[in-house]
Design an enzyme around this catalytic site. Structure first.
Site, PDB file in Angstrom:
ATOM      1  N   ILE A  22       0.832  -1.205   0.000  1.00  0.00           N
ATOM      2  CA  ILE A  22       0.000   0.000   0.000  1.00  0.00           C
ATOM      3  C   ILE A  22       0.864   1.253   0.000  1.00  0.00           C
ATOM      4  O   ILE A  22       0.595   2.201  -0.746  1.00  0.00           O
ATOM      5  CB  ILE A  22      -0.943  -0.017   1.219  1.00  0.00           C
ATOM      6  CG1 ILE A  22      -1.971  -1.140   1.089  1.00  0.00           C
ATOM      7  CG2 ILE A  22      -1.640   1.330   1.380  1.00  0.00           C
ATOM      8  CD1 ILE A  22      -2.791  -1.369   2.347  1.00  0.00           C
ATOM      9  N   TYR A 148      -2.656  -5.393  17.176  1.00  0.00           N
ATOM     10  CA  TYR A 148      -2.779  -4.674  15.898  1.00  0.00           C
ATOM     11  C   TYR A 148      -4.063  -3.852  15.858  1.00  0.00           C
ATOM     12  O   TYR A 148      -4.053  -2.674  15.483  1.00  0.00           O
ATOM     13  CB  TYR A 148      -2.746  -5.690  14.756  1.00  0.00           C
ATOM     14  CG  TYR A 148      -2.804  -5.084  13.370  1.00  0.00           C
ATOM     15  CD1 TYR A 148      -1.689  -4.460  12.811  1.00  0.00           C
ATOM     16  CD2 TYR A 148      -3.971  -5.147  12.609  1.00  0.00           C
ATOM     17  CE1 TYR A 148      -1.735  -3.917  11.538  1.00  0.00           C
ATOM     18  CE2 TYR A 148      -4.025  -4.611  11.336  1.00  0.00           C
ATOM     19  CZ  TYR A 148      -2.904  -3.996  10.804  1.00  0.00           C
ATOM     20  OH  TYR A 148      -2.956  -3.456   9.540  1.00  0.00           O
ATOM     21  N   LYS A 152      -4.433   0.251  15.555  1.00  0.00           N
ATOM     22  CA  LYS A 152      -5.120   0.881  14.430  1.00  0.00           C
ATOM     23  C   LYS A 152      -6.343   1.669  14.886  1.00  0.00           C
ATOM     24  O   LYS A 152      -6.693   2.696  14.291  1.00  0.00           O
ATOM     25  CB  LYS A 152      -5.507  -0.182  13.393  1.00  0.00           C
ATOM     26  CG  LYS A 152      -4.306  -0.823  12.698  1.00  0.00           C
ATOM     27  CD  LYS A 152      -3.481   0.204  11.940  1.00  0.00           C
ATOM     28  CE  LYS A 152      -2.421  -0.434  11.054  1.00  0.00           C
ATOM     29  NZ  LYS A 152      -1.654   0.566  10.264  1.00  0.00           N
TER      30      LYS A 152
END
Length: 242
Positions: A22, A148, A152
Protein backbone atom coordinates in the site's frame (compact mmCIF):
# COMPACT_ATOMS: atom_id res chain seq x y z
CA UNK A 1 -12.22 9.48 -6.38
CA UNK A 2 -10.50 12.26 -8.26
CA UNK A 3 -7.85 14.56 -6.96
CA UNK A 4 -7.11 18.19 -7.56
CA UNK A 5 -3.79 19.37 -6.19
CA UNK A 6 -3.57 21.85 -3.36
CA UNK A 7 -1.48 24.09 -5.58
CA UNK A 8 0.23 24.00 -8.95
CA UNK A 9 3.56 23.94 -7.11
CA UNK A 10 4.73 20.38 -6.28
CA UNK A 11 4.21 19.58 -2.61
CA UNK A 12 6.61 17.97 -0.16
CA UNK A 13 5.05 14.59 0.64
CA UNK A 14 6.28 11.99 3.13
CA UNK A 15 5.04 8.39 2.97
CA UNK A 16 6.31 6.03 5.65
CA UNK A 17 6.76 2.37 4.79
CA UNK A 18 6.65 3.27 1.12
CA UNK A 19 8.85 0.53 -0.29
CA UNK A 20 6.12 -2.08 -0.84
CA UNK A 21 2.41 -2.79 -0.87
CA UNK A 22 0.00 0.00 0.00
CA UNK A 23 2.75 2.46 0.92
CA UNK A 24 4.52 2.03 -2.41
CA UNK A 25 1.26 2.54 -4.33
CA UNK A 26 0.61 5.74 -2.35
CA UNK A 27 4.10 7.06 -3.01
CA UNK A 28 3.80 6.28 -6.73
CA UNK A 29 0.42 8.04 -6.91
CA UNK A 30 1.88 11.25 -5.47
CA UNK A 31 4.90 10.98 -7.79
CA UNK A 32 2.51 10.65 -10.75
CA UNK A 33 0.92 13.95 -9.70
CA UNK A 34 4.31 15.64 -9.81
CA UNK A 35 4.80 15.97 -6.06
CA UNK A 36 8.17 15.77 -4.32
CA UNK A 37 7.94 12.49 -2.48
CA UNK A 38 10.10 11.14 0.31
CA UNK A 39 9.73 7.56 1.48
CA UNK A 40 10.99 6.18 4.77
CA UNK A 41 12.05 2.54 4.94
CA UNK A 42 14.21 0.47 7.22
CA UNK A 43 16.08 -1.26 4.42
CA UNK A 44 15.64 0.84 1.29
CA UNK A 45 13.71 0.14 -1.89
CA UNK A 46 11.79 3.38 -2.45
CA UNK A 47 10.05 3.85 -5.82
CA UNK A 48 12.04 5.47 -8.61
CA UNK A 49 11.89 9.24 -8.30
CA UNK A 50 11.32 9.26 -4.54
CA UNK A 51 13.82 10.36 -1.91
CA UNK A 52 14.83 7.15 -0.10
CA UNK A 53 15.21 7.91 3.62
CA UNK A 54 16.28 5.22 6.06
CA UNK A 55 14.32 5.54 9.28
CA UNK A 56 13.08 3.35 12.10
CA UNK A 57 10.01 5.24 13.33
CA UNK A 58 10.32 3.65 16.78
CA UNK A 59 13.47 5.77 17.30
CA UNK A 60 12.69 9.49 17.93
CA UNK A 61 16.21 10.55 16.93
CA UNK A 62 15.89 8.77 13.59
CA UNK A 63 12.54 10.46 13.00
CA UNK A 64 14.08 13.90 13.64
CA UNK A 65 17.01 13.09 11.35
CA UNK A 66 14.67 11.89 8.60
CA UNK A 67 12.65 15.10 8.69
CA UNK A 68 15.83 17.18 8.60
CA UNK A 69 16.95 15.28 5.48
CA UNK A 70 13.56 15.68 3.80
CA UNK A 71 13.28 19.38 4.67
CA UNK A 72 16.71 20.04 3.20
CA UNK A 73 15.82 18.25 -0.04
CA UNK A 74 12.12 19.10 -0.50
CA UNK A 75 11.20 21.75 2.06
CA UNK A 76 8.79 21.32 4.99
CA UNK A 77 6.51 18.29 4.77
CA UNK A 78 3.08 19.43 3.58
CA UNK A 79 1.46 15.99 3.35
CA UNK A 80 2.26 13.21 5.81
CA UNK A 81 1.00 9.71 5.13
CA UNK A 82 1.66 7.58 8.22
CA UNK A 83 1.50 4.13 6.69
CA UNK A 84 4.34 2.10 8.24
CA UNK A 85 3.10 -0.75 10.37
CA UNK A 86 3.82 -4.27 11.60
CA UNK A 87 1.89 -7.27 12.89
CA UNK A 88 2.69 -9.79 15.61
CA UNK A 89 -0.45 -11.92 15.54
CA UNK A 90 -1.30 -14.37 18.29
CA UNK A 91 -4.10 -15.09 20.74
CA UNK A 92 -4.16 -12.93 23.86
CA UNK A 93 -3.10 -15.71 26.25
CA UNK A 94 -0.02 -16.34 24.12
CA UNK A 95 0.75 -12.67 23.44
CA UNK A 96 4.04 -11.61 24.98
CA UNK A 97 4.86 -8.16 26.33
CA UNK A 98 7.09 -7.66 23.28
CA UNK A 99 4.33 -8.76 20.89
CA UNK A 100 2.17 -6.00 22.35
CA UNK A 101 4.68 -3.21 22.80
CA UNK A 102 6.44 -3.62 19.44
CA UNK A 103 3.17 -3.30 17.50
CA UNK A 104 1.87 -0.37 19.56
CA UNK A 105 5.23 1.42 19.39
CA UNK A 106 5.49 1.09 15.61
CA UNK A 107 1.89 1.53 14.50
CA UNK A 108 0.55 4.04 17.03
CA UNK A 109 3.43 5.69 18.86
CA UNK A 110 5.42 5.88 15.63
CA UNK A 111 2.52 7.75 14.01
CA UNK A 112 2.40 10.14 16.98
CA UNK A 113 6.13 10.87 16.54
CA UNK A 114 5.69 11.52 12.82
CA UNK A 115 2.65 13.75 13.28
CA UNK A 116 4.27 15.76 16.05
CA UNK A 117 7.36 16.44 13.94
CA UNK A 118 5.38 17.18 10.77
CA UNK A 119 3.05 19.57 12.61
CA UNK A 120 5.96 21.91 13.39
CA UNK A 121 6.46 22.72 9.73
CA UNK A 122 2.76 22.70 8.90
CA UNK A 123 1.99 25.23 11.63
CA UNK A 124 4.57 27.59 10.14
CA UNK A 125 3.09 27.10 6.67
CA UNK A 126 -0.47 27.41 8.03
CA UNK A 127 -1.52 24.42 5.94
CA UNK A 128 -1.02 20.67 5.81
CA UNK A 129 -2.54 17.22 5.54
CA UNK A 130 -2.05 14.45 8.07
CA UNK A 131 -3.30 11.09 6.78
CA UNK A 132 -3.13 7.94 8.89
CA UNK A 133 -3.47 4.49 7.36
CA UNK A 134 -5.51 2.39 9.78
CA UNK A 135 -7.42 -0.84 9.04
CA UNK A 136 -10.92 -2.24 9.06
CA UNK A 137 -9.57 -4.46 11.86
CA UNK A 138 -9.22 -1.39 14.06
CA UNK A 139 -12.98 -0.89 13.84
CA UNK A 140 -14.23 -4.49 13.67
CA UNK A 141 -11.67 -6.25 15.84
CA UNK A 142 -10.00 -9.50 14.88
CA UNK A 143 -9.27 -12.62 16.90
CA UNK A 144 -5.53 -13.02 17.31
CA UNK A 145 -4.87 -9.36 16.53
CA UNK A 146 -5.66 -7.53 19.78
CA UNK A 147 -2.37 -5.60 19.57
CA UNK A 148 -2.78 -4.67 15.90
CA UNK A 149 -6.46 -3.76 16.25
CA UNK A 150 -5.74 -1.60 19.30
CA UNK A 151 -2.94 0.21 17.47
CA UNK A 152 -5.12 0.88 14.43
CA UNK A 153 -8.12 1.98 16.51
CA UNK A 154 -5.81 4.37 18.37
CA UNK A 155 -5.04 6.17 15.11
CA UNK A 156 -8.67 7.28 14.94
CA UNK A 157 -8.49 8.97 18.33
CA UNK A 158 -5.12 10.49 17.44
CA UNK A 159 -6.34 11.88 14.13
CA UNK A 160 -9.55 13.32 15.56
CA UNK A 161 -7.71 15.00 18.41
CA UNK A 162 -5.22 16.55 15.97
CA UNK A 163 -8.10 17.64 13.73
CA UNK A 164 -9.42 19.69 16.66
CA UNK A 165 -5.99 21.00 17.71
CA UNK A 166 -4.73 22.02 14.29
CA UNK A 167 -7.82 22.83 12.24
CA UNK A 168 -7.61 26.59 12.84
CA UNK A 169 -4.30 26.55 10.91
CA UNK A 170 -5.82 24.82 7.85
CA UNK A 171 -4.28 21.48 8.80
CA UNK A 172 -6.54 18.48 8.33
CA UNK A 173 -6.15 15.06 9.96
CA UNK A 174 -7.93 12.03 8.54
CA UNK A 175 -7.83 8.24 8.55
CA UNK A 176 -8.05 5.75 5.70
CA UNK A 177 -9.18 2.29 6.82
CA UNK A 178 -8.39 -0.35 4.20
CA UNK A 179 -9.97 -3.78 4.22
CA UNK A 180 -8.29 -6.77 2.60
CA UNK A 181 -5.80 -5.66 -0.03
CA UNK A 182 -3.83 -7.65 -2.59
CA UNK A 183 -0.24 -7.39 -1.32
CA UNK A 184 2.63 -9.74 -0.56
CA UNK A 185 1.16 -10.08 2.94
CA UNK A 186 -2.08 -11.57 1.60
CA UNK A 187 -0.42 -13.52 -1.23
CA UNK A 188 0.80 -16.09 1.32
CA UNK A 189 -2.79 -17.09 2.19
CA UNK A 190 -4.16 -20.34 0.79
CA UNK A 191 -6.88 -20.27 -1.86
CA UNK A 192 -9.38 -21.53 0.73
CA UNK A 193 -8.45 -18.69 3.07
CA UNK A 194 -8.74 -16.12 0.30
CA UNK A 195 -12.14 -17.49 -0.73
CA UNK A 196 -13.43 -17.38 2.85
CA UNK A 197 -12.37 -13.75 3.18
CA UNK A 198 -13.98 -12.73 -0.10
CA UNK A 199 -17.28 -14.23 1.06
CA UNK A 200 -17.32 -11.69 3.91
CA UNK A 201 -16.83 -8.73 1.55
CA UNK A 202 -19.98 -7.42 -0.17
CA UNK A 203 -17.99 -6.51 -3.29
CA UNK A 204 -16.59 -10.04 -3.34
CA UNK A 205 -12.97 -9.18 -3.98
CA UNK A 206 -9.81 -7.74 -2.48
CA UNK A 207 -8.84 -4.10 -3.03
CA UNK A 208 -5.84 -3.22 -5.14
CA UNK A 209 -3.19 -1.03 -3.49
CA UNK A 210 -4.01 1.65 -6.08
CA UNK A 211 -7.56 1.89 -4.73
CA UNK A 212 -6.22 2.72 -1.28
CA UNK A 213 -3.83 5.24 -2.83
CA UNK A 214 -6.74 6.95 -4.60
CA UNK A 215 -8.45 7.62 -1.27
CA UNK A 216 -5.23 9.00 0.18
CA UNK A 217 -4.50 11.36 -2.72
CA UNK A 218 -8.10 12.57 -2.59
CA UNK A 219 -7.75 13.44 1.10
CA UNK A 220 -4.55 15.32 0.25
CA UNK A 221 -6.19 17.31 -2.55
CA UNK A 222 -8.30 20.45 -2.79
CA UNK A 223 -11.47 18.38 -3.08
CA UNK A 224 -11.07 17.30 0.56
CA UNK A 225 -10.16 20.71 1.98
CA UNK A 226 -13.24 20.67 4.24
CA UNK A 227 -12.81 17.05 5.37
CA UNK A 228 -11.10 16.53 8.72
CA UNK A 229 -11.46 14.05 11.55
CA UNK A 230 -12.95 11.56 9.09
CA UNK A 231 -12.46 7.82 8.79
CA UNK A 232 -12.68 6.78 5.13
CA UNK A 233 -13.30 3.02 4.77
CA UNK A 234 -11.90 1.41 1.63
CA UNK A 235 -12.96 -2.11 2.43
CA UNK A 236 -15.52 -3.24 -0.13
CA UNK A 237 -18.27 -2.86 2.46
CA UNK A 238 -16.73 -5.30 4.96
CA UNK A 239 -16.94 -2.93 7.92
CA UNK A 240 -20.05 -0.92 7.05
CA UNK A 241 -21.75 0.51 10.09
CA UNK A 242 -18.49 0.57 12.03
Amino acid sequence: MTDSPLTTVPRSVLVTGGNRGIGRAIAEAFLAQGDKVAVTTRNGGAPEGALDVRCDITDPEQVDAAFAQIEQAHGPVEVLVANAGITQDTLILRMSEDDWTSVIDTNLTGSYRLAKRAAKGMLRLKRGRLIFVSSVVGLLGSAGQANYAASKAGLVGLARSLARELGSRSITANVVAPGFVTTDMTDVLTEDQKSAIKQQVPLGRYASPDEIASAVTWLAGDGAAYVTGAVIPVDGGLGMGH
